[in-house]
Design a protein around this motif. Structure first.
Motif, PDB file in Angstrom:
ATOM      1  N   LYS A  33       0.856  -1.178   0.000  1.00  0.00           N
ATOM      2  CA  LYS A  33       0.000   0.000   0.000  1.00  0.00           C
ATOM      3  C   LYS A  33       0.896   1.232   0.000  1.00  0.00           C
ATOM      4  O   LYS A  33       1.874   1.298   0.738  1.00  0.00           O
ATOM      5  N   THR A  34       0.566   2.195  -0.809  1.00  0.00           N
ATOM      6  CA  THR A  34       1.316   3.436  -0.838  1.00  0.00           C
ATOM      7  C   THR A  34       0.869   4.310   0.331  1.00  0.00           C
ATOM      8  O   THR A  34      -0.317   4.510   0.553  1.00  0.00           O
ATOM      9  N   VAL A  35       1.848   4.797   1.075  1.00  0.00           N
ATOM     10  CA  VAL A  35       1.579   5.632   2.245  1.00  0.00           C
ATOM     11  C   VAL A  35       2.413   6.895   2.115  1.00  0.00           C
ATOM     12  O   VAL A  35       3.575   6.838   1.731  1.00  0.00           O
ATOM     13  N   SER A  36       1.839   8.030   2.449  1.00  0.00           N
ATOM     14  CA  SER A  36       2.578   9.289   2.349  1.00  0.00           C
ATOM     15  C   SER A  36       3.608   9.389   3.476  1.00  0.00           C
ATOM     16  O   SER A  36       3.454   8.783   4.534  1.00  0.00           O
ATOM     17  N   LEU A  37       4.624  10.201   3.239  1.00  0.00           N
ATOM     18  CA  LEU A  37       5.645  10.437   4.254  1.00  0.00           C
ATOM     19  C   LEU A  37       5.013  11.065   5.493  1.00  0.00           C
ATOM     20  O   LEU A  37       5.340  10.696   6.621  1.00  0.00           O
ATOM     21  N   ASP A  38       4.100  12.008   5.288  1.00  0.00           N
ATOM     22  CA  ASP A  38       3.428  12.645   6.422  1.00  0.00           C
ATOM     23  C   ASP A  38       2.687  11.622   7.283  1.00  0.00           C
ATOM     24  O   ASP A  38       2.732  11.692   8.510  1.00  0.00           O
ATOM     25  N   ASP A  39       2.017  10.676   6.633  1.00  0.00           N
ATOM     26  CA  ASP A  39       1.306   9.637   7.385  1.00  0.00           C
ATOM     27  C   ASP A  39       2.271   8.766   8.175  1.00  0.00           C
ATOM     28  O   ASP A  39       1.989   8.389   9.322  1.00  0.00           O
TER      29      ASP A  39
END
Length: 106
Positions: free
Chosen positions: A6-12
């Motif tokens: 799953k792609t996850v943002s750096l902020d998350d």
């Protein structure tokens, strides 16, 4: 498509592993990141001007070791020394300070 990835943002990721914005742990993380970025900016400006750490230290009036510490994100560098470094590099600087949610720019 494989559902395992799953792609996850750096902020998350930072929120999950460091903490949400406004928490003490996140504030400390953000402060360290700003100090590191400042050191990298100084290093790049010095290199762009073809100066060694020793030469910059001579312009500022400090030892090469102090320039190295600043470039590597030392938290105990004196603001006076950092200002002298920027002056020696011919850099324009400005500050903003946030106190009680009021921002003051200098």
């Amino acid at each position: 498509m494989n559902d395992k990835f799953k792609t996850v943002s750096l902020d998350d990721m930072i929120d999950k592993y460091v903490g949400k914005v406004g928490t003490p742990k996140r504030d400390a993380f953000d402060q360290e990141l700003r100090i590191e970025l400042l050191g990298n900016a100084i290093k790049q400006a010095r290199r762009d001007r073809n100066l060694t750490q020793e030469q910059l230290g001579e312009l500022v009036g400090v030892q090469k070791a102090q320039i190295s510490k600043i470039e590597n994100g030392a938290k105990n560098a004196r603001i006076e020394t950092i200002l002298k470094v920027f002056e020696a590099l011919g850099a324009k600087i400005s500050f903003s300070v946030e106190m009680n949610e009021q921002i003051m720019a200098f």
